[in-house]
Enzyme design. Sequence first.
Site, PDB file in Angstrom:
ATOM      1  N   ASP A   2       0.843  -1.389  -0.056  1.00 39.20           N
ATOM      2  CA  ASP A   2       0.152   0.055   0.000  1.00 39.20           C
ATOM      3  C   ASP A   2       0.796   1.338  -0.125  1.00 39.20           C
ATOM      4  OD1 ASP A   2      -2.565   1.207  -0.095  1.00 39.20           O
ATOM      5  OD2 ASP A   2      -3.125   0.549   1.839  1.00 39.20           O
ATOM      6  N   ARG A   6       0.148   7.413  -2.950  1.00 35.11           N
ATOM      7  CA  ARG A   6       0.424   8.560  -2.041  1.00 35.11           C
ATOM      8  C   ARG A   6       1.985   8.874  -2.497  1.00 35.11           C
ATOM      9  NH1 ARG A   6      -2.027   6.122   3.375  1.00 35.11           N
ATOM     10  NH2 ARG A   6      -2.160   4.374   1.654  1.00 35.11           N
ATOM     11  N   TRP A   7       2.578   8.075  -2.813  1.00 38.62           N
ATOM     12  CA  TRP A   7       4.184   8.169  -2.995  1.00 38.62           C
ATOM     13  C   TRP A   7       4.267   8.920  -4.177  1.00 38.62           C
ATOM     14  CZ3 TRP A   7       7.193   7.476  -7.427  1.00 38.62           C
ATOM     15  CH2 TRP A   7       8.645   7.529  -6.911  1.00 38.62           C
ATOM     16  N   ARG A  15      -1.035   8.658 -10.501  1.00 41.51           N
ATOM     17  CA  ARG A  15      -0.844   7.377  -9.716  1.00 41.51           C
ATOM     18  C   ARG A  15      -0.068   6.261 -10.159  1.00 41.51           C
ATOM     19  NH1 ARG A  15      -4.140   7.279  -5.223  1.00 41.51           N
ATOM     20  NH2 ARG A  15      -4.337   4.754  -5.640  1.00 41.51           N
ATOM     21  N   SER A  47      -6.807  -5.951  -5.370  1.00 40.28           N
ATOM     22  CA  SER A  47      -7.727  -6.980  -4.687  1.00 40.28           C
ATOM     23  C   SER A  47      -9.043  -6.748  -5.488  1.00 40.28           C
ATOM     24  CB  SER A  47      -8.159  -5.817  -3.338  1.00 40.28           C
ATOM     25  OG  SER A  47      -8.837  -4.699  -3.368  1.00 40.28           O
ATOM     26  N   ASN A  50     -10.253  -3.271  -5.702  1.00 38.78           N
ATOM     27  CA  ASN A  50      -9.635  -2.299  -6.555  1.00 38.78           C
ATOM     28  C   ASN A  50     -10.135  -2.089  -7.926  1.00 38.78           C
ATOM     29  OD1 ASN A  50      -6.354  -3.270  -5.159  1.00 38.78           O
ATOM     30  ND2 ASN A  50      -7.521  -1.699  -4.619  1.00 38.78           N
ATOM     31  N   ARG A  53     -11.692   1.254  -9.084  1.00 36.20           N
ATOM     32  CA  ARG A  53     -10.846   2.645  -9.091  1.00 36.20           C
ATOM     33  C   ARG A  53     -11.049   2.785 -10.559  1.00 36.20           C
ATOM     34  NH1 ARG A  53      -5.002   1.901  -5.966  1.00 36.20           N
ATOM     35  NH2 ARG A  53      -6.008   1.482  -3.977  1.00 36.20           N
ATOM     36  N   LEU A 172      -7.565  -5.040   7.759  1.00 31.91           N
ATOM     37  CA  LEU A 172      -7.136  -6.357   7.095  1.00 31.91           C
ATOM     38  C   LEU A 172      -7.379  -6.430   5.591  1.00 31.91           C
ATOM     39  CD1 LEU A 172      -6.926  -9.151   8.252  1.00 31.91           C
ATOM     40  CD2 LEU A 172      -9.293  -9.302   8.482  1.00 31.91           C
TER      41      LEU A 172
END
Length: 217
Positions: A2, A6-7, A15, A47, A50, A53, A172
Site C-alpha cells: 500500500d 500517495r508516493w 498514480r 484486490s 480495486n 478504481r 485487514l
Amino acid sequence: MDGNGRWAKKRGLPRKFGHREGAKAFKKIADHCMKLGIPYATFYAFSTENQKRPKDEVEALLRLFDEYLDDIREMDAKNVRLKFIGDLSFFPDSTHKKMLEAEEATGNNTGFTCSLALNYGGRDEILHAVKRLVTEGCNLSALNEESFAEYLYTKGLPDVDLIIRTAGERRLSNFLIWQAAYAEYVYTDTLFPDFGKRELDKALAEFGERNRRFGGV
Ligand code: IPE
Ligand code: MG
C-alpha cells in the site's frame, strides 16, 4: 503493497508512476526474502475491490502486471516458484494465459514460493470454495478445516505467520482472512515504493519478538 498512490502524489506525479515504483520495490523485496531463506511470501497486488478504481488506473495496473509476466524467465532462473491467487478470470485472456504458463514453468522450482494476489478477495475466495464444494458434492462428515483449505486459492501454501502492512493503514482489507487467523501484524508508515530491505529486516525482527500462543497459554 500500500501507498503507491500517495508516493506519486507527494511528487506531483500520476498514480500509475507510484505503481511502477511499487513494482520495483516488490522485485527487491522478493529477492531479499529469497536471500533470507524465507520459503513463502504473498504480495497483495490487486484486490477484488480495486476494480472500482478509475478505468485508466486499472488499465495501467493491468499493463504493469502483463509487462511483469514477460520477466518470468528471470524469476525462473532464480529458482522461484510463482503462484497467482485470486479470481484470475478478470484478466484479459492473454494475461491470464501468461499467469498459468508462469505457474506451470516454475512449478518445480524449490527456492522460494512467491505468490501474487491478483484480483484477490478473502470473501470471494471463501465463496468460490463453497460453490465448488457444493457443485462437486462434498462429503460433509469428512469436511474439516484442513480439507476446506484445499479448496482455497492458496491450496498448498501454509498458514500466514506475518502480515506486513505499509503506508500507515491498520486494517485487514479482505486479505487472506482464512489463512491469517493467527497471523502476527507489523505496521509501518513507510509507503510501499520506499519499503526496502532494511525495513523488511526490521519487521522480521519485530515478528521474532512476538510470543505466539495460537490461543493456548
Ligand atoms: C497499493 O497502493 C497498490 C494497489 C492497490 C494496486 P495504492 O494505490 O492503494 O496507494 P494509496 O493507498 O492510494 O497511496
Ligand atoms: Mg491504498
